[in-house]
Design a protein around this motif. Sequence first.
Motif, PDB file in Angstrom:
ATOM      1  N   GLN A 553       0.780  -1.223  -0.085  1.00  0.00           N
ATOM      2  CA  GLN A 553      -0.002  -0.193   0.106  1.00  0.00           C
ATOM      3  C   GLN A 553       0.980   1.214  -0.126  1.00  0.00           C
ATOM      4  O   GLN A 553       0.703   2.217  -0.524  1.00  0.00           O
ATOM      5  N   ARG A 555       3.865   1.666  -1.318  1.00  0.00           N
ATOM      6  CA  ARG A 555       4.636   1.715  -2.552  1.00  0.00           C
ATOM      7  C   ARG A 555       3.491   2.195  -3.584  1.00  0.00           C
ATOM      8  O   ARG A 555       3.879   2.529  -4.666  1.00  0.00           O
ATOM      9  N   LYS A 556       2.232   2.396  -3.416  1.00  0.00           N
ATOM     10  CA  LYS A 556       1.319   2.829  -4.405  1.00  0.00           C
ATOM     11  C   LYS A 556       0.683   4.202  -4.011  1.00  0.00           C
ATOM     12  O   LYS A 556      -0.135   4.945  -4.561  1.00  0.00           O
ATOM     13  N   LEU A 557       1.404   4.850  -2.922  1.00  0.00           N
ATOM     14  CA  LEU A 557       1.084   6.063  -2.420  1.00  0.00           C
ATOM     15  C   LEU A 557       1.606   7.361  -3.622  1.00  0.00           C
ATOM     16  O   LEU A 557       2.402   7.012  -4.303  1.00  0.00           O
ATOM     17  N   ASP A 558       0.639   8.430  -3.549  1.00  0.00           N
ATOM     18  CA  ASP A 558       0.959   9.494  -4.755  1.00  0.00           C
ATOM     19  C   ASP A 558       2.229  10.220  -4.404  1.00  0.00           C
ATOM     20  O   ASP A 558       2.868  10.608  -4.946  1.00  0.00           O
ATOM     21  N   ASP A 559       2.328  10.340  -3.040  1.00  0.00           N
ATOM     22  CA  ASP A 559       3.505  11.171  -2.510  1.00  0.00           C
ATOM     23  C   ASP A 559       4.758  10.662  -2.862  1.00  0.00           C
ATOM     24  O   ASP A 559       5.073   9.528  -2.233  1.00  0.00           O
ATOM     25  N   PRO A 560       5.697  11.061  -3.736  1.00  0.00           N
ATOM     26  CA  PRO A 560       6.928  10.334  -3.993  1.00  0.00           C
ATOM     27  C   PRO A 560       7.665  10.070  -2.696  1.00  0.00           C
ATOM     28  O   PRO A 560       8.590   9.146  -2.649  1.00  0.00           O
ATOM     29  N   ARG A 563       6.258   7.310  -0.654  1.00  0.00           N
ATOM     30  CA  ARG A 563       6.228   6.288  -1.630  1.00  0.00           C
ATOM     31  C   ARG A 563       7.534   5.388  -1.509  1.00  0.00           C
ATOM     32  O   ARG A 563       7.650   4.173  -1.731  1.00  0.00           O
TER      33      ARG A 563
END
Length: 610
Positions: A553, A555-560, A563
């Motif tokens: 989950q 690794r799927k975040l929008d915040d680089p 993530r």
Amino acid sequence: MSSKFSLTGISDIALGKDLRSEDQIIGKKAGLTVLNSVSFFLAGVSVLFLIAFQINESVSLTWFFLSEAIAFLLIPLLARQGFEKSAKMLLIAYADIGIVILSSVFGGDAMIQAFFIPAMGLSILLFDNKQIVLRNIGIGLSIVSYFILDYIIFERISISESGFSLVRWSVLTGSFVTTWLIFNTFSQFKESAENQTLELLDKEKELNQELSLKQEKLENYIQQLEVATEELAKSTKAKSEFLATMSHEIRTPMNAILGMTHLLKQDSPRKDQVEPINILDFSGKTLLSLIDDVLDFSKIEAGKIEFEAIEFELNKLVNVILESFRITARNKGIDIQANVNDQVPDYLIGDPARLTQILNNLFSNALKFTEEGKVELNIELLQDRGEEVRVQFAISDTGIGIEKERVETIFESFTQASQNTKRLFGGTGLGLTISKQLAELQGGSIFVESEKGEGSTFFVELTFGKGKAKAEQSELNEDEINENSLRGLKVLLAEDNVVNQKVMQRFLERWNVEMKVVEDGIQVLEAMGETNFDVILMDLQMPNMDGYEATEQIRKLDDPYKRNIPIIALTAAALKEVREQVFAAGMNDFVTKPFNPADLEQKLYSFTKK
């Protein structure tokens, strides 16, 4: 072949009895049976002609038929002595000569030359398909003899009418009897062959029935084997799951025990506390070693052991091993040292973890069975093969040694040098077994030289690839790390076990790390929504959401930034497949419980430098 020649066997041959010479039966083969029968019959016919020409003195052929009779009597004896082919050819030759002589005497009107036809048949009966050349020669003799009668003029010898009649009827009688004898013999063998064929067909039928029954049994066995294979697969899976569960459940409390022991040793304990803390530390590590031995033994038995091929620095590996045993050796007053020959490459390619495990087992045993003196590791280069090297590791001690009769058995499972050894020093007896199997599975070997009371030397020989010295080492020097190296690092700890939370908190507080503790993956995601962290320490098995799913989950975040946050797995499972799942889920590294504080500190420090 018989060494004696005797005429006493003539009657036996004539009666068709078995004649034995050096365990060989003469007369049972078709060709020899025909030879015996025809020879004695023609001998009798020659005697009849001898008598007939003796009565009628108009033709002086007594000498010829006398010689023919003797020859036909001697031919079976010649065959009996082992000259079968020669005897057969002589029989055909004498028969052809007799026909030629009689035809010359009585002329074409008597039709004696008709006997060349059974003479050719005789060649066929005497020689089988393997002697086709001799058969053709025999037939050729009969044909040549026939042409002799047509193209060579013989002197006509007059004979009286009564003598001619006697000879003619003798010849006719001989022709009929000879033909009957030859083809009757052939008929007997034909019937025998037919009977054998019927017997073979019956036998084949029986064999087919047996084969059908065995095939049915085989199919039943295959079905049973498939069922057993399925059960074995289920059992193997259950065993693997059990090992993973046991590894996790045992290592989790061991993490707390060894962690707290390490903290106690660093808290400047009183003198009266040092010994109990050391005992606690030694016992905990011993228990952990026993657990590892049982797990490794089970994996080797199941054929699930795998080896890595990575580059490592040999001197650094040896120093780590020595440091791990230095306190134990100091407490026993034993000197430990290691010597690496200059010819051994500094960097090798192989499985450093398995090499460490083998050397740890041997070093541990050497220290365990040595009360005074020293334990020494000597590393020599045995062979340089260009891209590979064969290296020998020799660990010698001045301990109790091993009796000669026990040397060959100490590498067997659950075996120690004696029952007294087990009582005095403990242990499962798996360490040497695992070391031997690990060495052999890598194409190496292990053996021991020892004498009772004189100490022991264990030799390990392994093959490694040659590594290349790195210009710049990516690994960090432990000397660079100090108490302020991790100051201000923000760590999110995901751990559901309260005891392990407290252990981890104590370590991180000493390293001046800012820490937040959560108990499952859902709380991890919530905490990341509220604060930015530098590193996440992620336990794998947690309620509600485990560490694998939480990582996926993240690794799927929008915040680089969030993530790509470094995630270090905290795993109590020492199995290789668990480690593979850790990296497959997207985690950056892992620390195995019970963790080595220096190892965790090193990994945290490495992420602060990135």
